[in-house]
Design a protein around this motif. Structure first.
Motif, mmCIF file in Angstrom:
data_model
loop_
_atom_site.group_PDB
_atom_site.id
_atom_site.type_symbol
_atom_site.label_atom_id
_atom_site.label_comp_id
_atom_site.label_asym_id
_atom_site.label_seq_id
_atom_site.Cartn_x
_atom_site.Cartn_y
_atom_site.Cartn_z
ATOM 1 N N LEU A 190 43.392 27.075 30.329
ATOM 2 C CA LEU A 190 43.060 27.852 31.280
ATOM 3 C C LEU A 190 44.133 28.165 32.159
ATOM 4 O O LEU A 190 45.072 27.114 32.353
ATOM 5 N N LEU A 191 44.286 29.189 33.085
ATOM 6 C CA LEU A 191 45.572 29.314 33.826
ATOM 7 C C LEU A 191 45.263 28.498 35.114
ATOM 8 O O LEU A 191 46.481 28.214 35.482
ATOM 9 N N SER A 192 44.167 28.527 35.668
ATOM 10 C CA SER A 192 43.814 27.390 36.658
ATOM 11 C C SER A 192 42.197 27.294 36.693
ATOM 12 O O SER A 192 41.500 27.738 35.692
ATOM 13 N N ASP A 193 41.844 26.459 37.748
ATOM 14 C CA ASP A 193 40.369 26.150 37.663
ATOM 15 C C ASP A 193 39.577 27.477 37.924
ATOM 16 O O ASP A 193 38.310 27.569 37.967
ATOM 17 N N ASP A 194 40.213 28.413 38.685
ATOM 18 C CA ASP A 194 39.591 29.788 38.894
ATOM 19 C C ASP A 194 39.549 30.910 37.922
ATOM 20 O O ASP A 194 39.272 31.993 37.977
ATOM 21 N N ASP A 195 40.048 30.485 36.588
ATOM 22 C CA ASP A 195 40.581 31.451 35.398
ATOM 23 C C ASP A 195 38.964 31.566 34.956
ATOM 24 O O ASP A 195 38.502 31.037 33.695
ATOM 25 N N ILE A 196 38.356 32.713 35.410
ATOM 26 C CA ILE A 196 36.932 33.023 35.154
ATOM 27 C C ILE A 196 36.699 33.639 33.643
ATOM 28 O O ILE A 196 35.867 33.310 32.761
ATOM 29 N N LEU A 197 37.699 34.371 33.398
ATOM 30 C CA LEU A 197 37.942 35.039 32.056
ATOM 31 C C LEU A 197 38.000 33.893 30.936
ATOM 32 O O LEU A 197 37.645 33.982 29.922
ATOM 33 N N GLY A 198 38.931 33.390 31.250
ATOM 34 C CA GLY A 198 39.472 32.010 30.333
ATOM 35 C C GLY A 198 38.218 31.148 29.917
ATOM 36 O O GLY A 198 37.989 30.923 28.879
#
Length: 171
Positions: free
Chosen positions: A101-109
């Motif tokens: 994941l790019l970050s904890d907020d990466d919804i698409l991932g």
């Protein structure tokens, strides 16, 4: 009066030169601002159309907010390319392919990982179902075979137990 006219002309020429220099400076500054923004806008239009390519990254070094926007946009492009690659691997059945994941907020991932996990679960359930179906098929074939043996040996009870035991051992 001649000195006054001469001073007025010098002041007028210097004023016009200053205005020309200011116009040139403003034109250069506006070009340095609008050109990167135009490049970023074109890139965003391509992204909005769904075009994602590693070659889309742009390099703008202005040392200001425009450079920060470019860096963020390049990071977004890189992240989208990784997601496209991950989705392609999943589409090809490579369910063990890893994705960070790019970050904890990466919804698409997170959604892509959840999709992969659902596919893995569905595949496991399908494998269990196939095993259960195979067991049922084996059991049904065995019952049919023993029913056939009993039917064939119905008249000969002496050999019935021997044939049933042989068929059980073989099956």
């Amino acid at each position: 009066m001649a000195d006054l006219i001469l001073n007025f002309m010098i002041f007028l020429i210097v004023g016009i030169l200053c205005i020309l220099i200011m116009v040139l400076v403003i034109a250069m500054i506006s070009r340095n601002i609008t050109n990167p923004i135009t490049r970023i806008t074109d890139l965003l239009k391509n992204l909005a159309k769904g075009h994602i390519d590693e070659k889309m990254k742009i390099n703008i070094e202005t040392g200001d907010e425009i450079e920060e926007m470019t860096t963020a946009l390049n990071n977004s492009i890189e992240g989208l390319n990784k997601k496209v690659d991950f989705a392609n691997h999943i589409g090809q059945g490579e369910l063990e392919h890893q994705f960070d994941l790019l970050s904890d907020d990466d919804i698409l991932g997170k959604s892509l990982i959840e999709m992969r996990n659902s596919l893995v679960k569905a595949q496991q359930e399908e494998n269990k179902r196939k095993i259960e179906d195979e067991k049922r098929r084996w059991s049904n074939e065995g019952l049919a075979m023993f029913a056939d043996v009993i039917r064939q040996m119905y008249n000969n009870l002496e050999n019935l137990d021997t044939d049933i035991n042989m068929n059980i051992v073989n099956y």
